[in-house]
Design a protein around this motif. Structure first.
Motif, PDB file in Angstrom:
ATOM      1  N   PRO A 194       1.156 -10.635  -3.856  1.00 37.14           N
ATOM      2  CA  PRO A 194      -0.243 -10.398  -3.588  1.00 37.14           C
ATOM      3  C   PRO A 194      -1.131 -11.222  -4.610  1.00 37.14           C
ATOM      4  CG  PRO A 194       0.616  -8.314  -3.526  1.00 37.14           C
ATOM      5  CD  PRO A 194       1.610  -9.389  -3.807  1.00 37.14           C
TER       6      PRO A 194
ATOM      7  N   SER B 214      -7.459  -5.306   3.927  1.00 36.97           N
ATOM      8  CA  SER B 214      -6.855  -5.365   4.988  1.00 36.97           C
ATOM      9  C   SER B 214      -6.683  -6.919   5.554  1.00 36.97           C
ATOM     10  CB  SER B 214      -7.305  -4.616   6.193  1.00 36.97           C
ATOM     11  OG  SER B 214      -8.849  -5.250   6.426  1.00 36.97           O
TER      12      SER B 214
ATOM     13  N   GLU C  36      -3.766  -8.508   3.578  1.00 35.28           N
ATOM     14  CA  GLU C  36      -2.479  -8.157   4.241  1.00 35.28           C
ATOM     15  C   GLU C  36      -2.397  -8.951   5.299  1.00 35.28           C
ATOM     16  OE1 GLU C  36      -0.874  -6.015   2.272  1.00 35.28           O
ATOM     17  OE2 GLU C  36       0.776  -6.039   4.127  1.00 35.28           O
ATOM     18  N   TYR C  37      -3.359  -9.353   6.166  1.00 39.18           N
ATOM     19  CA  TYR C  37      -3.095 -10.160   7.432  1.00 39.18           C
ATOM     20  C   TYR C  37      -2.577 -11.524   7.077  1.00 39.18           C
ATOM     21  CZ  TYR C  37      -4.298 -13.149  11.419  1.00 39.18           C
ATOM     22  OH  TYR C  37      -3.998 -14.031  12.177  1.00 39.18           O
TER      23      TYR C  37
ATOM     24  N   ASP D  95       0.920 -11.928   5.705  1.00 39.82           N
ATOM     25  CA  ASP D  95       1.922 -11.772   6.932  1.00 39.82           C
ATOM     26  C   ASP D  95       1.851 -13.071   7.614  1.00 39.82           C
ATOM     27  OD1 ASP D  95       2.320  -8.956   6.628  1.00 39.82           O
ATOM     28  OD2 ASP D  95       0.803  -8.302   8.149  1.00 39.82           O
TER      29      ASP D  95
END
Ligand SMILES: Cc1ncc(COP(=O)(O)O)c(C=O)c1O
Length: 397
Positions: free
Chosen positions: A94, A75, A78-79, A82
Motif C-alpha cells: 500500500p 477502494s 485497492e483496485y 489488484d
C-alpha cells in the motif's frame, strides 16, 4: 497600463519559446492535423460512462463528489493494487502506490520532489515534450541519450554513468515511445535496470501508451523487473479517456511518500468522481471489454499510415515502425529543416510536429512526428500525400 509581466516568476521564461506555442496552437480549417497525441473519441465508452456517472451521482454522492484522501480513495487504491498485480505480475505494498491526477501530474510531482536547480537528469533523445518542458521549468540539467530501433542505447548511458554522470533519475517511456513509437527491447530492459541498480540511480518509467499494443502482446514493465529502483507513472488517459485526469505512481515507498507530500501542495487530491468511475468501470470488466477494439482501431490506422508512407514518401525518408500507441517518427535527409518546412506543409493542408522541441539542445532538425490516432484511414492517406510535396521540395533544397 500596468506592466504585469514584471511580476512573473523567472521560471515562466523557462517554458519554451514562441515557436513551441505556435506548434501547439490549433491548425487552420481544412488542414489535416497529425500533431496531437490525442486518443480517438470513438474509443470513449460513452454508454457505460453515462450509466456509471448517473449511478455514482445518485447513489454515492457523499464519496464521489467529495474531497478524497491525498493518496486516493481506499477502494480505488485497492483496485489499482489488484490491477498492478493482474497486469504487471507484482502487487505493490500500500505504501508503494498513490493515485495521481494523470501522468503529467506525476511528472510535476517528481520535479518538485527530486529536482533542485542544476540537478542532472537523463532522458531518451528524443523524448515527450510535456516532460521536457516540466524538467526545463524545474531547472534540471537534462542529458539526452540516443535511441535506436530497440529503444534507449543502454551502453551509451553506461558510458556516461561510468564517466561520472550522476542523474537524479533516468526518464524512459518503454512502450510506443512518444515521439518515436519505439519500444525498449527485453534485453535492454534487463540491462537498464541492472545498470541503474549498480549505480544507485532511480528510473522514472512512464507507461502512458502501454495498454495500446496493436497485437496485445507486452514486455514486462521496468517496475515489475526492479521495484526497488523504478518509479512508474501510469495514466488512464489513453485507455479510458483523458478528461478523467487520473493515473498512478508506483515505486519505492520513500519516493512515493515524497510524491504524496508534494501533492499536498498542488491539487491535494485527484477528483473523486473520476476515481470512482475508473474503479466501477474496471471492476465490471470494462477495460477487458473495450480495449481490444481500441487496439484494433489504432492498429488499422497505423496500417493505413504505413501504406501511405510507402506510397507517397520520396526516397531518403525513413520512418519508425511502432507496434502500438499513436505516433510515428520520420527522419529526412540531413539538409532538410522540418521547422522551416512547416508553413509550406500547412499551406499544402497538413500539419505535423517538427523534431527540435522533442530534443534538449540541438537535434531533430531533420525529423518530425506524425500522430495517426485521430484522422480516418482515408484522411491519413490524403495527409501523407499532401506532405510529400513540401518534403520533396525540402529534400531537393
Ligand atoms: C509519454 C506521455 N506521458 C504522459 C502523458 C500525460 O498524460 P496524462 O493525460 O495522463 O497527463 C502523455 C500525454 O500525451 C504522454 O504522451
Amino acid at each position: 497600463m500596468a506592466d504585469l509581466a514584471r511580476s512573473f516568476a523567472r521560471r515562466t521564461r523557462l517554458r519554451g519559446g514562441d515557436e513551441l506555442t505556435a506548434i501547439l496552437a490549433g491548425t487552420p480549417p481544412g488542414v489535416l492535423s497529425m500533431t496531437g497525441g490525442f486518443p480517438n473519441a470513438a474509443t470513449f465508452p460513452t454508454d457505460e460512462l453515462d450509466e456509471i456517472a448517473a449511478r455514482l451521482v445518485r447513489d454515492d454522492a457523499a464519496v464521489a463528489l467529495q474531497y478524497t484522501p491525498c493518496g486516493g480513495l481506499a477502494s480505488v487504491r485497492e483496485y489499482l493494487l489488484d490491477r498492478q498485480e493482474q497486469l504487471q505480475g507484482r502487487r505493490p505494498e500500500p505504501a508503494e502506490l498513490i493515485v495521481t491526477s494523470g501522468g503529467m501530474e506525476c511528472i510535476a510531482l517528481m520535479c518538485q520532489s527530486l529536482i533542485d536547480p542544476g540537478d542532472a537528469i537523463v532522458v531518451e533523445a528524443p523524448s515527450y515534450l510535456g516532460a521536457l518542458m516540466a524538467f526545463g521549468a524545474a531547472e534540471a540539467k537534462v542529458h539526452g541519450i540516443a535511441m535506436d530501433e530497440d529503444g534507449l542505447l543502454v551502453d551509451a548511458l553506461a558510458e556516461r554513468l561510468d564517466a561520472g554522470l550522476r542523474p537524479k533519475f533516468v526518464y524512459a517511456i518503454p512502450e510506443y515511445q512518444n515521439p518515436t513509437g519505439r519500444t525498449l527491447s527485453l534485453r535492454r530492459r534487463h540491462e537498464l535496470v541492472e545498470l541503474c541498480r549498480r549505480h544507485g540511480v532511480l528510473i522514472f518509467e512512464d507507461i502512458a501508451y502501454r495498454e495500446l499494443p496493436f497485437d496485445g502482446t507486452l514486455l514486462p514493465t521496468l517496475w515489475s523487473l526492479a521495484p526497488d529502483v523504478v518509479l512508474q507513472a501510469g495514466t488512464f488517459s489513453k485507455s479510458f479517456f483523458p478528461g478523467v485526469r487520473l493515473g498512478w505512481a508506483a515505486g519505492p515507498a520513500d519516493v512515493v511518500a515524497e510524491l504524496a507530500a508534494a501533492k499536498q501542495n498542488t491539487d491535494q487530491c485527484a477528483g473523486g468522481l473520476g476515481q470512482r468511475m475508473v474503479e466501477e468501470y474496471g471492476r465490471a470488466g470494462g477495460f477487458e471489454r473495450h480495449l481490444p477494439a481500441a487496439r484494433a482501431l489504432y492498429a488499422s490506422h497505423w496500417a493505413a499510415l504505413s501504406a501511405a508512407l510507402e506510397r507517397h514518401m520520396p526516397s531518403g525518408v525513413a520512418w519508425t515502425e511502432p507496434t502500438g500507441g499513436f505516433v510515428c517518427w520520420l527522419t529526412l535527409p540531413e539538409e532538410v529543416d522540418t521547422l522551416a518546412l512547416r508553413p509550406a506543409a500547412i499551406a499544402a493542408g497538413v500539419a505535423y510536429v517538427p523534431g527540435p522541441p522533442f530534443h534538449v539542445g540541438d537535434g531533430g532538425r531533420n525529423s518530425l512526428r506524425l500522430s495517426f490516432s485521430q484522422l480516418t484511414e482515408a484522411e491519413l492517406d490524403t495527409a501523407v500525400g499532401r506532405l510529400a510535396g513540401p518534403l520533396r521540395a525540402g529534400v531537393l533544397i
